[in-house]
Motif scaffolding. Sequence first.
Motif, PDB file in Angstrom:
ATOM      1  N   THR A 243       0.850  -1.193   0.000  1.00  0.00           N
ATOM      2  CA  THR A 243       0.000   0.000   0.000  1.00  0.00           C
ATOM      3  C   THR A 243       0.881   1.236   0.000  1.00  0.00           C
ATOM      4  N   VAL A 244       0.580   2.173  -0.890  1.00  0.00           N
ATOM      5  CA  VAL A 244       1.222   3.485  -0.866  1.00  0.00           C
ATOM      6  C   VAL A 244       0.144   4.499  -0.499  1.00  0.00           C
ATOM      7  N   TRP A 245       0.241   5.017   0.710  1.00  0.00           N
ATOM      8  CA  TRP A 245      -0.764   5.915   1.301  1.00  0.00           C
ATOM      9  C   TRP A 245      -0.223   7.333   1.213  1.00  0.00           C
ATOM     10  N   THR A 246      -0.905   8.169   0.440  1.00  0.00           N
ATOM     11  CA  THR A 246      -0.453   9.543   0.212  1.00  0.00           C
ATOM     12  C   THR A 246      -1.352  10.512   0.956  1.00  0.00           C
ATOM     13  N   ALA A 247      -0.755  11.424   1.702  1.00  0.00           N
ATOM     14  CA  ALA A 247      -1.513  12.444   2.420  1.00  0.00           C
ATOM     15  C   ALA A 247      -1.906  13.551   1.445  1.00  0.00           C
ATOM     16  N   PHE A 248      -3.199  13.760   1.290  1.00  0.00           N
ATOM     17  CA  PHE A 248      -3.692  14.875   0.478  1.00  0.00           C
ATOM     18  C   PHE A 248      -3.908  16.121   1.334  1.00  0.00           C
ATOM     19  N   THR A 249      -4.041  15.910   2.647  1.00  0.00           N
ATOM     20  CA  THR A 249      -4.144  17.020   3.608  1.00  0.00           C
ATOM     21  C   THR A 249      -3.202  16.696   4.768  1.00  0.00           C
ATOM     22  N   GLU A 250      -3.166  17.560   5.773  1.00  0.00           N
ATOM     23  CA  GLU A 250      -2.304  17.329   6.926  1.00  0.00           C
ATOM     24  C   GLU A 250      -2.719  16.050   7.664  1.00  0.00           C
ATOM     25  N   ALA A 251      -1.743  15.195   7.941  1.00  0.00           N
ATOM     26  CA  ALA A 251      -1.998  13.965   8.696  1.00  0.00           C
ATOM     27  C   ALA A 251      -1.062  13.970   9.897  1.00  0.00           C
ATOM     28  N   ASN A 252      -1.621  14.248  11.054  1.00  0.00           N
ATOM     29  CA  ASN A 252      -0.819  14.299  12.274  1.00  0.00           C
ATOM     30  C   ASN A 252      -1.630  13.709  13.422  1.00  0.00           C
ATOM     31  N   GLU A 253      -1.091  13.755  14.621  1.00  0.00           N
ATOM     32  CA  GLU A 253      -1.762  13.108  15.746  1.00  0.00           C
ATOM     33  C   GLU A 253      -3.054  13.821  16.140  1.00  0.00           C
ATOM     34  N   GLU A 254      -3.244  15.056  15.711  1.00  0.00           N
ATOM     35  CA  GLU A 254      -4.493  15.767  15.972  1.00  0.00           C
ATOM     36  C   GLU A 254      -5.571  15.393  14.965  1.00  0.00           C
ATOM     37  N   THR A 255      -5.170  15.176  13.698  1.00  0.00           N
ATOM     38  CA  THR A 255      -6.154  14.911  12.638  1.00  0.00           C
ATOM     39  C   THR A 255      -6.363  13.426  12.370  1.00  0.00           C
ATOM     40  N   GLY A 256      -5.599  12.550  13.036  1.00  0.00           N
ATOM     41  CA  GLY A 256      -5.840  11.127  12.890  1.00  0.00           C
ATOM     42  C   GLY A 256      -4.882  10.424  11.954  1.00  0.00           C
ATOM     43  N   CYS A 257      -3.574  10.588  12.167  1.00  0.00           N
ATOM     44  CA  CYS A 257      -2.584   9.980  11.282  1.00  0.00           C
ATOM     45  C   CYS A 257      -2.514   8.466  11.470  1.00  0.00           C
ATOM     46  N   LEU A 258      -1.869   7.815  10.526  1.00  0.00           N
ATOM     47  CA  LEU A 258      -1.608   6.384  10.613  1.00  0.00           C
ATOM     48  C   LEU A 258      -0.675   6.069  11.772  1.00  0.00           C
ATOM     49  N   GLN A 259      -0.797   4.852  12.293  1.00  0.00           N
ATOM     50  CA  GLN A 259       0.155   4.308  13.257  1.00  0.00           C
ATOM     51  C   GLN A 259       0.587   2.921  12.789  1.00  0.00           C
ATOM     52  N   PHE A 260       1.850   2.592  12.989  1.00  0.00           N
ATOM     53  CA  PHE A 260       2.390   1.285  12.646  1.00  0.00           C
ATOM     54  C   PHE A 260       3.032   0.658  13.878  1.00  0.00           C
ATOM     55  N   ILE A 261       3.045  -0.670  13.917  1.00  0.00           N
ATOM     56  CA  ILE A 261       3.875  -1.402  14.874  1.00  0.00           C
ATOM     57  C   ILE A 261       4.953  -2.102  14.046  1.00  0.00           C
ATOM     58  N   PRO A 262       6.166  -1.533  14.004  1.00  0.00           N
ATOM     59  CA  PRO A 262       7.208  -2.039  13.104  1.00  0.00           C
ATOM     60  C   PRO A 262       7.504  -3.522  13.321  1.00  0.00           C
ATOM     61  N   GLY A 263       7.765  -4.205  12.213  1.00  0.00           N
ATOM     62  CA  GLY A 263       8.203  -5.589  12.263  1.00  0.00           C
ATOM     63  C   GLY A 263       7.108  -6.621  12.438  1.00  0.00           C
ATOM     64  N   THR A 264       5.850  -6.201  12.432  1.00  0.00           N
ATOM     65  CA  THR A 264       4.742  -7.141  12.669  1.00  0.00           C
ATOM     66  C   THR A 264       4.190  -7.739  11.384  1.00  0.00           C
ATOM     67  N   HIS A 265       4.802  -7.466  10.247  1.00  0.00           N
ATOM     68  CA  HIS A 265       4.245  -7.883   8.956  1.00  0.00           C
ATOM     69  C   HIS A 265       4.508  -9.338   8.612  1.00  0.00           C
ATOM     70  N   ARG A 266       5.345 -10.009   9.352  1.00  0.00           N
ATOM     71  CA  ARG A 266       5.711 -11.394   9.024  1.00  0.00           C
ATOM     72  C   ARG A 266       4.847 -12.430   9.743  1.00  0.00           C
ATOM     73  N   THR A 267       4.012 -12.014  10.668  1.00  0.00           N
ATOM     74  CA  THR A 267       3.137 -12.925  11.405  1.00  0.00           C
ATOM     75  C   THR A 267       1.713 -12.398  11.372  1.00  0.00           C
ATOM     76  N   MET A 268       0.772 -13.224  10.949  1.00  0.00           N
ATOM     77  CA  MET A 268      -0.627 -12.813  10.943  1.00  0.00           C
ATOM     78  C   MET A 268      -1.259 -13.131  12.297  1.00  0.00           C
ATOM     79  N   PHE A 269      -1.843 -12.114  12.896  1.00  0.00           N
ATOM     80  CA  PHE A 269      -2.516 -12.263  14.178  1.00  0.00           C
ATOM     81  C   PHE A 269      -4.034 -12.380  13.997  1.00  0.00           C
ATOM     82  N   TYR A 270      -4.488 -12.329  12.755  1.00  0.00           N
ATOM     83  CA  TYR A 270      -5.916 -12.371  12.443  1.00  0.00           C
ATOM     84  C   TYR A 270      -6.178 -13.467  11.414  1.00  0.00           C
ATOM     85  N   ASP A 271      -7.364 -14.054  11.501  1.00  0.00           N
ATOM     86  CA  ASP A 271      -7.813 -15.068  10.553  1.00  0.00           C
ATOM     87  C   ASP A 271      -8.927 -14.466   9.707  1.00  0.00           C
ATOM     88  N   GLU A 272      -8.595 -14.083   8.480  1.00  0.00           N
ATOM     89  CA  GLU A 272      -9.572 -13.385   7.628  1.00  0.00           C
ATOM     90  C   GLU A 272     -10.718 -14.278   7.185  1.00  0.00           C
TER      91      GLU A 272
END
Length: 321
Positions: free
Chosen positions: A144-173
Motif C-alpha cells: 500500500t502506498v498511502w499519500t496524504a492529500f491534507t495534513e496527517a498528524n496526531e491531531e487529525t488522525g494519522c496512521l500508526q504502525f507497529i514495526p516488524g509485525t508484517h511477518r506474522t498474521m494475528f488475524y484469521d480473515e
Amino acid sequence: MAESHTLSEQELADFHRNGFFGPFDVYDVDEMKTRWRRERLRLMDRSNAAYRDDKALSGNTNISNYDRHLDNAFLADHICHPRVVDRVTSVLGPNVQCWRSEFFPKYPGDEGTDWHQADTFANASGKPQILWPGDARDFGGTITVWTAFTEANEETGCLQFIPGTHRTMFYDETKRMHYDPTGINSREKEGVRRGFFGYDYRELQIDPDWKPDESQAVSMVMRPGQAIMFWSTLMHASLPHAGRTDEMRLGFAGRYVPTSVDVYPDTDVIEEYGGAVSLDRWGSVLVAGENDNPHNRMATETTVGYPFARRVAPSVPAAGA
C-alpha cells in the motif's frame, strides 16, 4: 535520463525489517494543496466512476471511495508516478499492477481505525480478493502506498504502525466480521475511540485474548504530498480526529501486487460494508512491466476507455475474453 527513485540496498533492508518505508515526498506541499482544491470538485462527478449503482452504494461511502483512478486523470497519473512506482518495483519486481485505490477521509470528531492486518482482503466478505501463487498463497498481502492529500498528524488522525509485525498474521480473515454501522464512533478500545468502518476487527483475532503491543506503535506524521509505503500485513491503525481543526484528514491509498497475483478470483462483485457492487467496469492497471497472468482482467482503452489507458502497456487477454 529520468531520475530514479529505486530503494537503495539499505532502504530495502530497512523496509523488509520494519514493513514500511517513508514518509517520502511525491509532491511539494503547495503543489498538493493546489491539485486537491481542483480535483475534489472534479471527483464530485461520478458519471464515469467504476461503481455507479446508487442503490448498492446508498450510505456505503467505503466502496464508493474505491478506484477513482479509473475515471480521474490526476489519480490515474498518481498511481503511475515514478516516485511511487520506482519504490514499489524495488520490492515487488518488474511486473506490477495496481488493483485498487481508496480514499480514506477522516472528518473532525471521527473515530480512529482499529489495529488490523490484511493478507487476502477476505475480512469483510469471506472471499479472498487477492491470491498469491505457489508457496506465497497462504501469506502474501499487498503493498500500500498511502499519500496524504491534507495534513496527517496526531491531531487529525494519522496512521500508526507497529514495526516488524508484517511477518506474522494475528488475524484469521476467513472468520469474517459482522457489519454493524450503529457501532461507528461509539466504542473505546484501550481508551481510544476506534472502529473499522462498521466492523470490529477484533472478531478476526486468532487468539481472542491477544492484544497488539501499542507501546511499540509509531505515528506517521505527514504533510500534504508525502507518502508512506507499507505491507498490508503490517499491524496498522489510525488515531481519532481530535476535532480541534475543521480540516478533514484525507489519505489516498494505491494497492500494488505483482502481475502473478490473482485479483478478485472467481467473483464478479465486491461485497463489503453492507453492500455489493459489480466489477463489470473494473480492471487492474499495469503500472510497470508486462502482464504475465491470463487470469487477471487488465484495464485497457478498448475495454473501458478510462483516462489511465494511455499508460497501460499491452497485456495478456483474460481467460475467456
